[in-house]
Design a protein around this motif. Structure first.
Motif, PDB file in Angstrom:
ATOM      1  N   VAL A  17      -4.965  -5.639  11.895  1.00 57.92           N
ATOM      2  CA  VAL A  17      -3.863  -5.450  10.947  1.00 57.92           C
ATOM      3  C   VAL A  17      -4.386  -5.479   9.513  1.00 57.92           C
ATOM      4  CG1 VAL A  17      -1.761  -6.521  10.035  1.00 57.92           C
ATOM      5  CG2 VAL A  17      -2.057  -6.272  12.494  1.00 57.92           C
ATOM      6  N   VAL A  18      -5.307  -6.400   9.221  1.00 58.50           N
ATOM      7  CA  VAL A  18      -5.877  -6.480   7.871  1.00 58.50           C
ATOM      8  C   VAL A  18      -6.611  -5.178   7.533  1.00 58.50           C
ATOM      9  CG1 VAL A  18      -7.641  -7.633   6.477  1.00 58.50           C
ATOM     10  CG2 VAL A  18      -5.995  -8.987   7.762  1.00 58.50           C
ATOM     11  N   ILE A  19      -7.376  -4.649   8.473  1.00 57.95           N
ATOM     12  CA  ILE A  19      -8.086  -3.394   8.231  1.00 57.95           C
ATOM     13  C   ILE A  19      -7.093  -2.259   7.963  1.00 57.95           C
ATOM     14  CG2 ILE A  19      -9.512  -1.610   9.320  1.00 57.95           C
ATOM     15  CD1 ILE A  19     -10.973  -3.912  10.778  1.00 57.95           C
ATOM     16  N   ALA A  20      -6.064  -2.152   8.778  1.00 59.50           N
ATOM     17  CA  ALA A  20      -5.091  -1.065   8.622  1.00 59.50           C
ATOM     18  C   ALA A  20      -4.321  -1.184   7.308  1.00 59.50           C
ATOM     19  CB  ALA A  20      -4.124  -1.062   9.804  1.00 59.50           C
ATOM     20  N   VAL A  21      -3.870  -2.385   6.979  1.00 59.92           N
ATOM     21  CA  VAL A  21      -3.108  -2.578   5.744  1.00 59.92           C
ATOM     22  C   VAL A  21      -3.995  -2.347   4.522  1.00 59.92           C
ATOM     23  CG1 VAL A  21      -1.912  -4.317   4.348  1.00 59.92           C
ATOM     24  CG2 VAL A  21      -1.372  -4.084   6.765  1.00 59.92           C
ATOM     25  N   ALA A  22      -5.224  -2.823   4.577  1.00 60.88           N
ATOM     26  CA  ALA A  22      -6.139  -2.628   3.451  1.00 60.88           C
ATOM     27  C   ALA A  22      -6.394  -1.143   3.223  1.00 60.88           C
ATOM     28  CB  ALA A  22      -7.454  -3.361   3.698  1.00 60.88           C
ATOM     29  N   MET A  23      -6.581  -0.401   4.290  1.00 60.89           N
ATOM     30  CA  MET A  23      -6.863   1.034   4.144  1.00 60.89           C
ATOM     31  C   MET A  23      -5.652   1.776   3.583  1.00 60.89           C
ATOM     32  SD  MET A  23      -9.506   2.794   4.647  1.00 60.89           S
ATOM     33  CE  MET A  23      -9.523   4.245   3.669  1.00 60.89           C
ATOM     34  N   VAL A  24      -4.479   1.497   4.108  1.00 60.08           N
ATOM     35  CA  VAL A  24      -3.269   2.172   3.629  1.00 60.08           C
ATOM     36  C   VAL A  24      -2.990   1.792   2.173  1.00 60.08           C
ATOM     37  CG1 VAL A  24      -0.761   2.311   3.926  1.00 60.08           C
ATOM     38  CG2 VAL A  24      -2.253   2.470   5.915  1.00 60.08           C
ATOM     39  N   ALA A  25      -3.133   0.504   1.847  1.00 59.55           N
ATOM     40  CA  ALA A  25      -2.901   0.067   0.467  1.00 59.55           C
ATOM     41  C   ALA A  25      -3.918   0.690  -0.477  1.00 59.55           C
ATOM     42  CB  ALA A  25      -2.963  -1.460   0.390  1.00 59.55           C
ATOM     43  N   TRP A  26      -5.174   0.759  -0.051  1.00 64.30           N
ATOM     44  CA  TRP A  26      -6.208   1.361  -0.892  1.00 64.30           C
ATOM     45  C   TRP A  26      -5.898   2.833  -1.153  1.00 64.30           C
ATOM     46  CZ3 TRP A  26      -9.864   5.231   0.027  1.00 64.30           C
ATOM     47  CH2 TRP A  26     -10.839   5.354  -0.952  1.00 64.30           C
ATOM     48  N   LEU A  27      -5.534   3.552  -0.102  1.00 63.72           N
ATOM     49  CA  LEU A  27      -5.190   4.968  -0.271  1.00 63.72           C
ATOM     50  C   LEU A  27      -3.984   5.140  -1.188  1.00 63.72           C
ATOM     51  CD1 LEU A  27      -5.677   6.293   3.362  1.00 63.72           C
ATOM     52  CD2 LEU A  27      -6.999   6.939   1.348  1.00 63.72           C
ATOM     53  N   ALA A  28      -2.978   4.290  -1.022  1.00 64.95           N
ATOM     54  CA  ALA A  28      -1.773   4.380  -1.849  1.00 64.95           C
ATOM     55  C   ALA A  28      -2.096   4.091  -3.310  1.00 64.95           C
ATOM     56  CB  ALA A  28      -0.713   3.408  -1.338  1.00 64.95           C
ATOM     57  N   ILE A  29      -2.895   3.076  -3.568  1.00 63.40           N
ATOM     58  CA  ILE A  29      -3.245   2.743  -4.946  1.00 63.40           C
ATOM     59  C   ILE A  29      -4.080   3.852  -5.576  1.00 63.40           C
ATOM     60  CG2 ILE A  29      -4.582   1.140  -6.363  1.00 63.40           C
ATOM     61  CD1 ILE A  29      -3.578  -1.089  -4.489  1.00 63.40           C
ATOM     62  N   GLN A  30      -4.999   4.430  -4.821  1.00 60.26           N
ATOM     63  CA  GLN A  30      -5.803   5.527  -5.346  1.00 60.26           C
ATOM     64  C   GLN A  30      -4.915   6.726  -5.692  1.00 60.26           C
ATOM     65  OE1 GLN A  30      -9.093   5.312  -6.065  1.00 60.26           O
ATOM     66  NE2 GLN A  30      -8.966   3.208  -5.393  1.00 60.26           N
TER      67      GLN A  30
END
Length: 71
Positions: A17-30
């Motif tokens: 879950v941490v990996i998935a949330v981090a990736m989605v949040a990173w993409l959204a912030i970028q």
């Protein structure tokens, strides 16, 4: 032994879950940063946060793997 397997499964789920949330949040912030023209320092902050989440997940996964191999 069954409790240890349940705990391992829960920790692996948490790491996933941490990996998935981090990736989605990173993409959204970028994307948001590019869309709204945010300064580059915010992109670097998002990068550091994502790297931190990935390193934490790697360490948790490695500890579970070691624990299973020692048993």
């Amino acid at each position: 032994m069954a409790g240890s397997r349940d705990q391992d499964a829960g920790q692996m789920r948490q790491a996933a879950v941490v990996i998935a949330v981090a990736m989605v949040a990173w993409l959204a912030i970028q994307w948001l940063g590019g869309h709204y023209g945010w300064a580059g320092k915010w992109a670097f902050l998002a990068d550091l946060a994502a790297i931190g989440a990935f390193v934490w997940s790697l360490l948790v996964t490695w500890r579970i793997w070691r624990r299973r191999n020692d048993a």
